[in-house]
Motif scaffolding. Structure first.
Motif, PDB file in Angstrom:
ATOM      1  N   THR A  44       0.811  -1.221   0.000  1.00 53.74           N
ATOM      2  CA  THR A  44       0.000   0.000   0.000  1.00 53.74           C
ATOM      3  C   THR A  44       0.844   1.270   0.000  1.00 53.74           C
ATOM      4  OG1 THR A  44      -0.170   0.007   2.426  1.00 53.74           O
ATOM      5  CG2 THR A  44      -1.918  -1.109   1.192  1.00 53.74           C
ATOM      6  N   ARG A  45       2.146   1.140  -0.056  1.00 51.52           N
ATOM      7  CA  ARG A  45       2.988   2.322  -0.151  1.00 51.52           C
ATOM      8  C   ARG A  45       2.683   3.077  -1.442  1.00 51.52           C
ATOM      9  NH1 ARG A  45       8.896  -0.175   1.605  1.00 51.52           N
ATOM     10  NH2 ARG A  45       8.458  -0.414   3.837  1.00 51.52           N
ATOM     11  N   ASP A  85      -6.433  -7.026   4.576  1.00 54.60           N
ATOM     12  CA  ASP A  85      -7.046  -5.716   4.827  1.00 54.60           C
ATOM     13  C   ASP A  85      -8.324  -5.473   4.019  1.00 54.60           C
ATOM     14  OD1 ASP A  85      -5.080  -4.874   6.667  1.00 54.60           O
ATOM     15  OD2 ASP A  85      -3.757  -4.237   5.050  1.00 54.60           O
ATOM     16  N   GLY A  86      -9.034  -6.545   3.671  1.00 58.93           N
ATOM     17  CA  GLY A  86     -10.272  -6.360   2.912  1.00 58.93           C
ATOM     18  C   GLY A  86     -10.056  -5.843   1.502  1.00 58.93           C
ATOM     19  N   ALA A  87      -8.874  -6.080   0.936  1.00 59.85           N
ATOM     20  CA  ALA A  87      -8.512  -5.464  -0.345  1.00 59.85           C
ATOM     21  C   ALA A  87      -9.381  -5.920  -1.512  1.00 59.85           C
ATOM     22  CB  ALA A  87      -7.041  -5.755  -0.663  1.00 59.85           C
ATOM     23  N   TYR A  88      -9.989  -7.092  -1.395  1.00 57.84           N
ATOM     24  CA  TYR A  88     -10.718  -7.652  -2.542  1.00 57.84           C
ATOM     25  C   TYR A  88     -12.231  -7.440  -2.476  1.00 57.84           C
ATOM     26  CZ  TYR A  88      -6.395 -10.105  -3.812  1.00 57.84           C
ATOM     27  OH  TYR A  88      -5.116 -10.414  -4.190  1.00 57.84           O
ATOM     28  N   ILE A  89     -12.727  -6.739  -1.482  1.00 60.36           N
ATOM     29  CA  ILE A  89     -14.177  -6.592  -1.357  1.00 60.36           C
ATOM     30  C   ILE A  89     -14.731  -5.640  -2.406  1.00 60.36           C
ATOM     31  CG2 ILE A  89     -14.151  -7.115   1.110  1.00 60.36           C
ATOM     32  CD1 ILE A  89     -14.594  -4.092   1.612  1.00 60.36           C
ATOM     33  N   ASP A  90     -16.030  -5.753  -2.639  1.00 63.36           N
ATOM     34  CA  ASP A  90     -16.714  -4.836  -3.545  1.00 63.36           C
ATOM     35  C   ASP A  90     -16.706  -3.430  -2.959  1.00 63.36           C
ATOM     36  OD1 ASP A  90     -19.255  -3.418  -4.668  1.00 63.36           O
ATOM     37  OD2 ASP A  90     -18.992  -5.162  -5.970  1.00 63.36           O
ATOM     38  N   LYS A 124      -3.848  -2.185  -3.968  1.00 65.87           N
ATOM     39  CA  LYS A 124      -3.338  -3.295  -3.159  1.00 65.87           C
ATOM     40  C   LYS A 124      -3.710  -4.644  -3.758  1.00 65.87           C
ATOM     41  CE  LYS A 124      -3.533  -5.363   1.466  1.00 65.87           C
ATOM     42  NZ  LYS A 124      -2.304  -5.143   2.215  1.00 65.87           N
ATOM     43  N   SER A 125      -4.949  -4.807  -4.203  1.00 60.52           N
ATOM     44  CA  SER A 125      -5.385  -6.089  -4.754  1.00 60.52           C
ATOM     45  C   SER A 125      -4.588  -6.448  -6.005  1.00 60.52           C
ATOM     46  CB  SER A 125      -6.880  -6.068  -5.053  1.00 60.52           C
ATOM     47  OG  SER A 125      -7.209  -5.066  -5.993  1.00 60.52           O
ATOM     48  N   LYS A 126      -4.305  -5.460  -6.857  1.00 58.75           N
ATOM     49  CA  LYS A 126      -3.528  -5.722  -8.068  1.00 58.75           C
ATOM     50  C   LYS A 126      -2.087  -6.106  -7.733  1.00 58.75           C
ATOM     51  CE  LYS A 126      -6.239  -2.783 -11.164  1.00 58.75           C
ATOM     52  NZ  LYS A 126      -6.256  -1.529 -11.973  1.00 58.75           N
ATOM     53  N   ILE A 127      -1.520  -5.441  -6.731  1.00 57.86           N
ATOM     54  CA  ILE A 127      -0.148  -5.760  -6.315  1.00 57.86           C
ATOM     55  C   ILE A 127      -0.084  -7.134  -5.666  1.00 57.86           C
ATOM     56  CG2 ILE A 127       1.696  -5.088  -4.714  1.00 57.86           C
ATOM     57  CD1 ILE A 127       0.831  -2.139  -5.322  1.00 57.86           C
TER      58      ILE A 127
END
Length: 235
Positions: A44-45, A85-90, A124-127
């Motif tokens: 997330t940096r 961290d919930g990065a993939y939620i809608d 974050k999800s893409k990384i």
């Protein structure tokens, strides 16, 4: 006697290292266990992108090597532990709330800045997707495992643990499992949060629905692969 190879665990914070280092060093006795603390979330940096995330992780590996006077050839494998961290939620599950930080529940992320949270999750999800699909970094074996929605959620069932309590919780955790590492393996491998399947399947699982907010972990996959390999060597 031949020197033991190093398994390098990359973690976000000191409490992560304090919770796991001693226990893992007693479980993985055939290798030397080392921890490198990043002091933050590399995924997330603001300067981390999908294009440079592998390079960013490699930079952290180089920092560890330079600080501890190891050579790259000393490293057997890299194990990167991350929070989801919930990065993939809608996006619709991110709700407005009067707070100066992200608050996580098993249903939503609460924040005073919804657009910032959406942007954070998108990056974050893409990384994460890029990193978990990588099998090596600079010719060294690399695997990434998750704690959802964070390490304290998995280890202590506390989703928003106060930062001032992290040291106490990590000390209590080690005290509980030190000398009873078989109980730790039972906890990691056979709890309700232990995601079943192979490495790819566990990552596909955490991307579904609200799973990246809920209490899940795939570190059990690492131990299964480690002990299966040890068994093959003995046989």
């Amino acid at each position: 006697m031949k020197s033991r190879k190093v398994i390098l665990f990359i973690v976000e914070g000191v409490s992560d290292k304090n919770s796991l280092a001693l226990i893992l060093s007693r479980l993985l006795k055939n290798e030397k266990i080392e921890f490198h603390v990043i002091h933050g979330d590399i995924t997330t940096r603001t300067d981390t992108t999908i294009q440079n995330c592998i390079k960013k992780v490699n930079t952290e590996i180089i920092k560890f090597l330079n600080t501890n006077r190891f050579k790259r050839s000393d490293i057997l494998r890299i194990v990167h532990l991350v929070d989801t961290d919930g990065a993939y939620i809608d996006d619709k599950l991110i709700k407005e709330h009067n707070t100066d930080k992200f608050i996580y529940t098993t249903e939503n992320i609460l924040t005073s800045n919804i657009s910032k949270a959406i942007d954070r999750n998108n990056r974050k999800s893409k990384i994460l997707n890029k990193l978990w699909s990588v099998s090596s970094i600079n010719k060294t074996e690399y695997r990434m495992y998750y704690f959802s929605c964070n390490l304290e959620h998995v280890l202590h069932n506390e989703q928003n643990l106060d930062h001032n309590l992290k040291d106490k919780y990590s000390d209590d955790f080690v005290e509980h499992y030190y000398g009873k590492e078989d109980k730790f393996l039972e906890f990691i491998n056979n709890s309700e949060f232990s995601v079943k399947g192979n490495y790819n399947e566990t990552w596909n699982f955490i991307k579904q629905g609200k799973n990246s907010l809920n209490r899940y972990c795939n570190l059990n996959i690492y131990f299964k692969e480690y002990y299966d390999n040890e068994k093959e060597i003995i046989e």
